[in-house]
Write a protein that holds these residues in place. Structure first.
Motif, PDB file in Angstrom:
ATOM      1  N   VAL A  38       2.764  43.862  -1.144  1.00 39.04           N
ATOM      2  CA  VAL A  38       4.081  44.170  -1.722  1.00 39.04           C
ATOM      3  C   VAL A  38       4.876  42.890  -1.924  1.00 39.04           C
ATOM      4  O   VAL A  38       5.526  42.685  -2.964  1.00 39.04           O
ATOM      5  CB  VAL A  38       4.839  45.160  -0.815  1.00 39.04           C
ATOM      6  N   TRP A  39       4.830  42.000  -0.946  1.00 44.06           N
ATOM      7  CA  TRP A  39       5.566  40.734  -1.050  1.00 44.06           C
ATOM      8  C   TRP A  39       5.058  39.908  -2.225  1.00 44.06           C
ATOM      9  O   TRP A  39       5.840  39.365  -3.009  1.00 44.06           O
ATOM     10  CB  TRP A  39       5.399  39.954   0.257  1.00 44.06           C
ATOM     11  N   ALA A  40       3.740  39.803  -2.363  1.00 44.99           N
ATOM     12  CA  ALA A  40       3.165  38.960  -3.406  1.00 44.99           C
ATOM     13  C   ALA A  40       3.367  39.541  -4.795  1.00 44.99           C
ATOM     14  O   ALA A  40       3.652  38.821  -5.751  1.00 44.99           O
ATOM     15  CB  ALA A  40       1.667  38.748  -3.145  1.00 44.99           C
ATOM     16  N   VAL A  41       3.222  40.867  -4.937  1.00 42.62           N
ATOM     17  CA  VAL A  41       3.295  41.494  -6.254  1.00 42.62           C
ATOM     18  C   VAL A  41       4.736  41.724  -6.683  1.00 42.62           C
ATOM     19  O   VAL A  41       5.094  41.507  -7.849  1.00 42.62           O
ATOM     20  CB  VAL A  41       2.516  42.830  -6.256  1.00 42.62           C
ATOM     21  N   CYS A  42       5.589  42.147  -5.759  1.00 41.63           N
ATOM     22  CA  CYS A  42       6.949  42.563  -6.128  1.00 41.63           C
ATOM     23  C   CYS A  42       8.023  41.525  -5.808  1.00 41.63           C
ATOM     24  O   CYS A  42       9.167  41.699  -6.214  1.00 41.63           O
ATOM     25  CB  CYS A  42       7.299  43.877  -5.429  1.00 41.63           C
ATOM     26  N   GLY A  43       7.681  40.500  -5.053  1.00 44.04           N
ATOM     27  CA  GLY A  43       8.664  39.466  -4.772  1.00 44.04           C
ATOM     28  C   GLY A  43       9.273  39.562  -3.383  1.00 44.04           C
ATOM     29  O   GLY A  43       8.997  40.489  -2.612  1.00 44.04           O
TER      30      GLY A  43
ATOM     31  N   THR B  69      11.773  42.835  -2.305  1.00 41.38           N
ATOM     32  CA  THR B  69      11.012  44.059  -2.047  1.00 41.38           C
ATOM     33  C   THR B  69      10.092  43.883  -0.849  1.00 41.38           C
ATOM     34  O   THR B  69       9.881  44.827  -0.075  1.00 41.38           O
ATOM     35  CB  THR B  69      10.188  44.444  -3.283  1.00 41.38           C
ATOM     36  N   GLY B  70       9.536  42.678  -0.671  1.00 44.95           N
ATOM     37  CA  GLY B  70       8.668  42.419   0.469  1.00 44.95           C
ATOM     38  C   GLY B  70       9.399  42.549   1.792  1.00 44.95           C
ATOM     39  O   GLY B  70       8.889  43.149   2.744  1.00 44.95           O
ATOM     40  N   VAL B  71      10.607  41.986   1.859  1.00 50.38           N
ATOM     41  CA  VAL B  71      11.404  42.108   3.076  1.00 50.38           C
ATOM     42  C   VAL B  71      11.780  43.562   3.323  1.00 50.38           C
ATOM     43  O   VAL B  71      11.718  44.059   4.454  1.00 50.38           O
ATOM     44  CB  VAL B  71      12.661  41.227   2.981  1.00 50.38           C
ATOM     45  N   LEU B  72      12.163  44.263   2.255  1.00 50.49           N
ATOM     46  CA  LEU B  72      12.500  45.681   2.381  1.00 50.49           C
ATOM     47  C   LEU B  72      11.310  46.484   2.904  1.00 50.49           C
ATOM     48  O   LEU B  72      11.460  47.381   3.744  1.00 50.49           O
ATOM     49  CB  LEU B  72      12.952  46.233   1.026  1.00 50.49           C
ATOM     50  N   CYS B  73      10.124  46.146   2.435  1.00 50.44           N
ATOM     51  CA  CYS B  73       8.915  46.818   2.891  1.00 50.44           C
ATOM     52  C   CYS B  73       8.691  46.587   4.375  1.00 50.44           C
ATOM     53  O   CYS B  73       8.386  47.524   5.124  1.00 50.44           O
ATOM     54  CB  CYS B  73       7.706  46.326   2.082  1.00 50.44           C
ATOM     55  N   GLU B  74       8.845  45.358   4.828  1.00 53.23           N
ATOM     56  CA  GLU B  74       8.615  45.054   6.232  1.00 53.23           C
ATOM     57  C   GLU B  74       9.649  45.733   7.121  1.00 53.23           C
ATOM     58  O   GLU B  74       9.323  46.220   8.208  1.00 53.23           O
ATOM     59  CB  GLU B  74       8.628  43.537   6.439  1.00 53.23           C
ATOM     60  N   VAL B  75      10.899  45.778   6.667  1.00 55.21           N
ATOM     61  CA  VAL B  75      11.931  46.481   7.434  1.00 55.21           C
ATOM     62  C   VAL B  75      11.612  47.971   7.513  1.00 55.21           C
ATOM     63  O   VAL B  75      11.768  48.605   8.567  1.00 55.21           O
ATOM     64  CB  VAL B  75      13.317  46.245   6.799  1.00 55.21           C
ATOM     65  N   THR B  76      11.128  48.529   6.403  1.00 54.68           N
ATOM     66  CA  THR B  76      10.763  49.942   6.395  1.00 54.68           C
ATOM     67  C   THR B  76       9.617  50.229   7.351  1.00 54.68           C
ATOM     68  O   THR B  76       9.616  51.244   8.058  1.00 54.68           O
ATOM     69  CB  THR B  76      10.372  50.388   4.970  1.00 54.68           C
ATOM     70  N   ILE B  77       8.629  49.338   7.393  1.00 55.12           N
ATOM     71  CA  ILE B  77       7.515  49.503   8.326  1.00 55.12           C
ATOM     72  C   ILE B  77       8.020  49.482   9.766  1.00 55.12           C
ATOM     73  O   ILE B  77       7.617  50.303  10.603  1.00 55.12           O
ATOM     74  CB  ILE B  77       6.460  48.403   8.118  1.00 55.12           C
ATOM     75  N   ALA B  78       8.929  48.556  10.064  1.00 53.16           N
ATOM     76  CA  ALA B  78       9.466  48.461  11.423  1.00 53.16           C
ATOM     77  C   ALA B  78      10.213  49.743  11.807  1.00 53.16           C
ATOM     78  O   ALA B  78      10.040  50.276  12.912  1.00 53.16           O
ATOM     79  CB  ALA B  78      10.386  47.246  11.534  1.00 53.16           C
TER      80      ALA B  78
ATOM     81  N   ARG C  57       6.018  45.494  16.102  1.00 58.19           N
ATOM     82  CA  ARG C  57       6.373  44.216  16.720  1.00 58.19           C
ATOM     83  C   ARG C  57       5.881  43.048  15.878  1.00 58.19           C
ATOM     84  O   ARG C  57       6.564  42.025  15.749  1.00 58.19           O
ATOM     85  CB  ARG C  57       5.767  44.157  18.120  1.00 58.19           C
ATOM     86  N   ALA C  58       4.693  43.180  15.289  1.00 62.15           N
ATOM     87  CA  ALA C  58       4.160  42.113  14.451  1.00 62.15           C
ATOM     88  C   ALA C  58       5.037  41.890  13.225  1.00 62.15           C
ATOM     89  O   ALA C  58       5.273  40.743  12.816  1.00 62.15           O
ATOM     90  CB  ALA C  58       2.732  42.448  14.023  1.00 62.15           C
ATOM     91  N   VAL C  59       5.529  42.976  12.627  1.00 67.00           N
ATOM     92  CA  VAL C  59       6.403  42.841  11.464  1.00 67.00           C
ATOM     93  C   VAL C  59       7.720  42.193  11.860  1.00 67.00           C
ATOM     94  O   VAL C  59       8.224  41.294  11.171  1.00 67.00           O
ATOM     95  CB  VAL C  59       6.637  44.221  10.819  1.00 67.00           C
ATOM     96  N   VAL C  60       8.300  42.639  12.971  1.00 65.57           N
ATOM     97  CA  VAL C  60       9.548  42.043  13.446  1.00 65.57           C
ATOM     98  C   VAL C  60       9.353  40.564  13.752  1.00 65.57           C
ATOM     99  O   VAL C  60      10.189  39.715  13.408  1.00 65.57           O
ATOM    100  CB  VAL C  60      10.061  42.790  14.702  1.00 65.57           C
ATOM    101  N   GLU C  61       8.223  40.231  14.379  1.00 62.45           N
ATOM    102  CA  GLU C  61       7.921  38.837  14.681  1.00 62.45           C
ATOM    103  C   GLU C  61       7.784  38.006  13.406  1.00 62.45           C
ATOM    104  O   GLU C  61       8.287  36.880  13.318  1.00 62.45           O
ATOM    105  CB  GLU C  61       6.620  38.771  15.503  1.00 62.45           C
ATOM    106  N   GLY C  62       7.102  38.574  12.400  1.00 59.06           N
ATOM    107  CA  GLY C  62       6.947  37.858  11.142  1.00 59.06           C
ATOM    108  C   GLY C  62       8.281  37.610  10.451  1.00 59.06           C
ATOM    109  O   GLY C  62       8.532  36.521   9.923  1.00 59.06           O
ATOM    110  N   LEU C  63       9.151  38.626  10.448  1.00 57.57           N
ATOM    111  CA  LEU C  63      10.478  38.455   9.851  1.00 57.57           C
ATOM    112  C   LEU C  63      11.274  37.387  10.590  1.00 57.57           C
ATOM    113  O   LEU C  63      11.953  36.558   9.975  1.00 57.57           O
ATOM    114  CB  LEU C  63      11.227  39.795   9.877  1.00 57.57           C
ATOM    115  N   TRP C  64      11.181  37.417  11.916  1.00 57.99           N
ATOM    116  CA  TRP C  64      11.929  36.433  12.709  1.00 57.99           C
ATOM    117  C   TRP C  64      11.423  35.020  12.465  1.00 57.99           C
ATOM    118  O   TRP C  64      12.217  34.085  12.295  1.00 57.99           O
ATOM    119  CB  TRP C  64      11.816  36.787  14.184  1.00 57.99           C
ATOM    120  N   LEU C  65      10.112  34.837  12.430  1.00 54.37           N
ATOM    121  CA  LEU C  65       9.554  33.498  12.216  1.00 54.37           C
ATOM    122  C   LEU C  65       9.917  32.961  10.834  1.00 54.37           C
ATOM    123  O   LEU C  65      10.227  31.775  10.677  1.00 54.37           O
ATOM    124  CB  LEU C  65       8.036  33.532  12.383  1.00 54.37           C
ATOM    125  N   ARG C  66       9.870  33.830   9.821  1.00 43.88           N
ATOM    126  CA  ARG C  66      10.234  33.375   8.474  1.00 43.88           C
ATOM    127  C   ARG C  66      11.713  33.016   8.407  1.00 43.88           C
ATOM    128  O   ARG C  66      12.106  32.041   7.761  1.00 43.88           O
ATOM    129  CB  ARG C  66       9.876  34.440   7.438  1.00 43.88           C
TER     130      ARG C  66
END
Length: 463
Positions: free
Chosen positions: A119-124, A127-136, A345-354
């Protein structure tokens, strides 16, 4: 397949992680996938997995089936009977399968190996951040649902062991629902959630699958040979309104949602081809459909409109065969919670690191402290909410609306963006058809999510 020019703004937050590092951090724990190298830049380079076609079917079925099947009899009741429930599932299955195929197509086009990375690569970025927040949020809500399910099943089992009616006044303190949920969570779930890796969970997943099939078998058997004390309520034959039919959609979305873990499964195949993947997901969804239909139809016809949101609660506490099913469900949930928590937790960690611009290769002590803190906060919040939100139906409705985003909205957005990127390479007729289908997916998913959110907010306020 035509090469697609897609967005590649993965480093806009100053992150130093390459795709291989992010894959190791955010990959699904259900599938082993090797990090990408420079020699794997082409779609053919991804075909280095070890999963066979039959193995992929089993993994997708395993990812799809779970505790959500307990809510399907109530979904049939909400939809207005067997005919409406079957028609609704069959209609949605077309979109569910197409979403899985779209994700595989976009995974090859973007050379990414997880749902959120595609989602991040195709939609930008947005949308990628929104996707990760939704997963969390989705994994957080599902963990709450799992704890409620544990409490529901334990209440029935304890009532038999204590030889007292459920909720009877004067019961010992150690049989209180809040105490039993908390004790189980602290003794089993928390220790399983803290480790950095959860590879040991693969041994428990087999028992989880067996338990799911056992529950379905018991519900079918109890319909064919019902107990005398079980009397069904009204058997609906038609929906009260179209709104009632749509109200059943979140439960179906929650049950069939395996899209987040599907991309790593696709890339773990020996030959990850979209055509082969189409056969894999079709076979897997047909198997899941048979299980969900068997559970939904037989559970609904056994209890009618009186069926509980958790169908096992409708059966007598003294029934030993059902008690074994309850034990299987508890075991399944105990092993599923850490897996869902790991993904969140992995998604939250990825968002935090970025956001911080921090590399993955940092001091191990800092990573451990942050992981323990994240786990404790996640665990305590889900436990508190589960103790004070005893209605599993409301939780399933909300997270079912979020599941619709993974099934409809994000695949639809990916399809639209992918087709816009290759507009000059395809025939106009097919291009417009695919773009229109992507718009339809997004619209349908947004409708389900919007309706679910409105019901969760306004219905409770009016009540």
């Amino acid at each position: 397949m035509a090469q697609v020019s897609i967005n590649s703004d993965l480093g806009e937050w100053g992150s130093s992680m390459d795709s291989g590092e992010r894959a190791r951090l955010l990959q699904s724990p259900c599938v082993d996938t090797a990090p990408k190298s420079e020699g794997e830049a082409s779609p053919e380079g991804l075909g280095r997995g070890t999963t066979s076609t039959l193995g992929a079917i089993f993994i997708v079925v395993n990812a799809c089936l779970g505790a959500g099947l307990l809510n399907f009899p109530a979904a049939f009741s909400t939809a207005g009977g067997v005919a409406a429930g079957v028609a609704l599932q069959m209609g949605m299955l077309v979109f569910i399968i197409s979403g899985l195929v779209i994700l595989a197509y976009c995974s090859q086009a973007s050379n990414e190996r997880t749902f959120q990375e595609v989602v991040w690569a195709v939609c930008g970025k947005l949308t990628g951040v929104l996707c990760e927040v939704t997963i969390a949020i989705y994994t957080f809500g599902t963990c709450i649902a799992f704890l409620i399910i544990i409490g529901d099943q334990q209440d029935k089992i304890i009532a038999v062991m204590a030889k007292e009616p459920e909720g009877a006044s004067g019961s010992p303190w150690y049989t209180d629902r809040k105490f039993t949920i908390s004790l189980t969570a602290f003794l089993f779930i928390l220790p399983l959630s803290i480790p950095r890796e959860i590879g040991f969970q693969k041994y428990a997943s087999f028992l989880s699958v067996v338990g799911t099939w056992y529950v379905t078998a018991i519900i079918i058997i109890k319909y064919i040979w019902p107990d005398k004390e079980m009397t069904p309520g009204d058997i609906l034959t038609r929906p009260a309104s179209w709104v009632a039919v749509f109200n059943a959609m979140p439960t179906i979305c929650f049950g069939f949602q395996c899209h987040v873990s599907s991309v790593p499964v696709f890339n773990s195949m020996r030959q990850p081809k979209v055509k082969t993947w189409g056969g894999v997901v079709t076979a897997a969804m047909v198997i899941a459909l048979a299980v969900y239909m068997g559970t939904g139809i037989c559970g609904f016809l056994t209890f009618g409109a009186a069926v509980d949101p958790d169908v096992l609660l409708s059966y007598p506490s003294e029934d030993m065969a059902v008690a074994v099913a309850r034990a299987f469900i508890i075991l399944s949930v105990l092993t599923s919670y850490p897996i869902l928590h790991f993904c969140g937790r992995a998604v939250v960690e990825g968002l935090w690191l970025r956001y911080q611009g921090m590399p993955v290769e940092e001091d191990v002590g800092r990573e451990r402290r942050r992981r323990v803190l994240q786990t404790l906060v996640w665990f305590l919040l889900t436990l508190l909410l589960a103790l004070f939100i005893p209605d599993i139906g409301k939780v399933i409705s909300v997270i079912g609306g979020l599941a619709a985003c993974f099934i409809f909205v994000f695949p639809g957005l990916c399809l639209i963006q992918a087709k816009l990127s290759e507009m000059e390479e395809v025939k106009p007729a097919s291009w417009w058809a695919l773009v229109s289908y992507g718009v339809l997916l997004v619209t349908l998913g947004a409708f389900i999510f919007g309706q679910t959110t409105a019901n969760a907010i306004f219905v409770d306020l009016l009540a």
